[in-house]
Motif scaffolding. Structure first.
Motif, PDB file in Angstrom:
ATOM      1  N   SER A  72       0.838  -1.190   0.000  1.00 54.76           N
ATOM      2  CA  SER A  72       0.000   0.000   0.000  1.00 54.76           C
ATOM      3  C   SER A  72       0.878   1.247   0.000  1.00 54.76           C
ATOM      4  CB  SER A  72      -0.888  -0.002   1.248  1.00 54.76           C
ATOM      5  OG  SER A  72      -1.512   1.249   1.399  1.00 54.76           O
ATOM      6  N   SER A  73       0.405   2.275  -0.659  1.00 56.56           N
ATOM      7  CA  SER A  73       1.157   3.537  -0.686  1.00 56.56           C
ATOM      8  C   SER A  73       1.253   4.170   0.694  1.00 56.56           C
ATOM      9  CB  SER A  73       0.516   4.531  -1.661  1.00 56.56           C
ATOM     10  OG  SER A  73      -0.710   5.023  -1.147  1.00 56.56           O
ATOM     11  N   ILE A  74       0.413   3.719   1.639  1.00 57.28           N
ATOM     12  CA  ILE A  74       0.444   4.306   2.988  1.00 57.28           C
ATOM     13  C   ILE A  74       1.251   3.476   3.987  1.00 57.28           C
ATOM     14  CG2 ILE A  74      -1.733   5.532   2.651  1.00 57.28           C
ATOM     15  CD1 ILE A  74      -3.064   3.367   4.445  1.00 57.28           C
ATOM     16  N   THR A  97      -0.823  -0.302  -4.125  1.00 59.08           N
ATOM     17  CA  THR A  97      -2.260  -0.098  -3.940  1.00 59.08           C
ATOM     18  C   THR A  97      -2.524   1.210  -3.200  1.00 59.08           C
ATOM     19  OG1 THR A  97      -2.225  -1.328  -1.870  1.00 59.08           O
ATOM     20  CG2 THR A  97      -2.706  -2.582  -3.874  1.00 59.08           C
ATOM     21  N   GLN A  98      -3.780   1.581  -3.179  1.00 59.11           N
ATOM     22  CA  GLN A  98      -4.256   2.764  -2.450  1.00 59.11           C
ATOM     23  C   GLN A  98      -3.533   4.040  -2.904  1.00 59.11           C
ATOM     24  OE1 GLN A  98      -4.101   1.792   1.764  1.00 59.11           O
ATOM     25  NE2 GLN A  98      -5.366  -0.007   1.480  1.00 59.11           N
ATOM     26  N   ILE A  99      -3.326   4.152  -4.221  1.00 58.19           N
ATOM     27  CA  ILE A  99      -2.627   5.335  -4.747  1.00 58.19           C
ATOM     28  C   ILE A  99      -3.479   6.594  -4.657  1.00 58.19           C
ATOM     29  CG2 ILE A  99      -1.126   3.970  -6.245  1.00 58.19           C
ATOM     30  CD1 ILE A  99      -2.940   4.909  -8.617  1.00 58.19           C
ATOM     31  N   ASP A 100      -4.771   6.429  -4.377  1.00 58.63           N
ATOM     32  CA  ASP A 100      -5.673   7.572  -4.239  1.00 58.63           C
ATOM     33  C   ASP A 100      -5.587   8.228  -2.864  1.00 58.63           C
ATOM     34  OD1 ASP A 100      -6.890   4.894  -3.671  1.00 58.63           O
ATOM     35  OD2 ASP A 100      -8.434   6.146  -2.735  1.00 58.63           O
ATOM     36  N   ARG A 101      -4.899   7.612  -1.929  1.00 66.20           N
ATOM     37  CA  ARG A 101      -4.823   8.138  -0.563  1.00 66.20           C
ATOM     38  C   ARG A 101      -3.870   9.333  -0.523  1.00 66.20           C
ATOM     39  NH1 ARG A 101      -6.254   4.075   3.388  1.00 66.20           N
ATOM     40  NH2 ARG A 101      -5.768   5.706   4.903  1.00 66.20           N
ATOM     41  N   ASP A 105       2.500   7.459  -0.382  1.00 63.17           N
ATOM     42  CA  ASP A 105       3.740   7.738  -1.111  1.00 63.17           C
ATOM     43  C   ASP A 105       3.974   6.589  -2.093  1.00 63.17           C
ATOM     44  OD1 ASP A 105       6.268   8.348  -2.024  1.00 63.17           O
ATOM     45  OD2 ASP A 105       7.091   8.775  -0.040  1.00 63.17           O
ATOM     46  N   PRO A 106       3.280   6.622  -3.246  1.00 63.48           N
ATOM     47  CA  PRO A 106       3.411   5.533  -4.219  1.00 63.48           C
ATOM     48  C   PRO A 106       4.836   5.347  -4.735  1.00 63.48           C
ATOM     49  CG  PRO A 106       1.485   6.866  -4.730  1.00 63.48           C
ATOM     50  CD  PRO A 106       2.248   7.592  -3.652  1.00 63.48           C
ATOM     51  N   ALA A 126      -8.299   0.630  -6.139  1.00 56.84           N
ATOM     52  CA  ALA A 126      -9.554  -0.107  -6.260  1.00 56.84           C
ATOM     53  C   ALA A 126     -10.752   0.840  -6.155  1.00 56.84           C
ATOM     54  CB  ALA A 126      -9.638  -1.185  -5.193  1.00 56.84           C
ATOM     55  N   VAL A 127     -10.572   1.962  -5.472  1.00 59.98           N
ATOM     56  CA  VAL A 127     -11.659   2.921  -5.264  1.00 59.98           C
ATOM     57  C   VAL A 127     -11.942   3.718  -6.534  1.00 59.98           C
ATOM     58  CG1 VAL A 127     -12.377   4.959  -3.957  1.00 59.98           C
ATOM     59  CG2 VAL A 127     -11.237   3.065  -2.790  1.00 59.98           C
ATOM     60  N   THR A 128     -10.901   4.274  -7.160  1.00 54.98           N
ATOM     61  CA  THR A 128     -11.093   5.095  -8.359  1.00 54.98           C
ATOM     62  C   THR A 128     -11.005   4.302  -9.651  1.00 54.98           C
ATOM     63  OG1 THR A 128      -8.753   5.658  -8.649  1.00 54.98           O
ATOM     64  CG2 THR A 128     -10.057   7.055  -7.148  1.00 54.98           C
TER      65      THR A 128
END
Length: 149
Positions: A72-74, A97-101, A105-106, A126-128
């Motif tokens: 995860s990016s977080i 994952t979670q690049i929308d957060r 820090d992707p 997965a969200v966007t």
């Protein structure tokens, strides 16, 4: 389609990514055991977090054409050893994952995956839905590894 096994720490988004790739509604579901679906093997995060359970991941890699290492990016640290991808006789791809957060820090997560030995790294949300098409296209290619004798 190639079969992929998702490996990563708890909370990195393995199950959510599986839901997004399959077009399902996203909802949090703690994976307690290995889940097989058509082309995705979803593993519990504890398998990646414990040396005793981690040995099972090597066995599940034989069931797949591709091993997907997720971060995860977080996440604040990587649990993958440098060069770990070399220990696998399957294609290994990295998935951030979670690049929308916004706090993520992707780029850092990608550096960790490359250090682990991933030559190919996908950035997904997965969200966007960002990046899902590229990952899906990669898995559609026909190159697969022969089954173990």
């Amino acid at each position: 389609m190639k079969k992929i096994v998702f490996m990563g720490r708890s909370g990195c988004g393995k199950t959510t990514l599986k839901q997004a790739l399959r077009g399902e509604a996203l909802h949090y579901h703690k994976t307690q055991a290995i889940h097989y679906s058509d082309a995705i093997i979803d593993t519990p995060g504890e398998y990646c977090e414990s040396k005793h359970l981690g040995r099972a991941l090597a066995l599940y890699a034989y069931e797949a054409d591709v091993v997907g290492l997720l971060i995860s990016s977080i996440q604040e640290f990587s649990s993958y050893s440098p060069g770990v991808a070399a220990s696998c006789n399957r294609e290994v791809v990295g998935i951030v994952t979670q690049i929308d957060r916004p706090e993520g820090d992707p780029a850092r997560a990608e550096r960790w995956l490359r250090l682990a030995g991933c030559d190919t790294v996908f950035h997904v949300s997965a969200v966007t839905g960002a990046g899902l098409d590229a990952l899906t296209e990669h898995l559609k290619t026909e190159e697969t590894f022969p089954a173990a004798p």
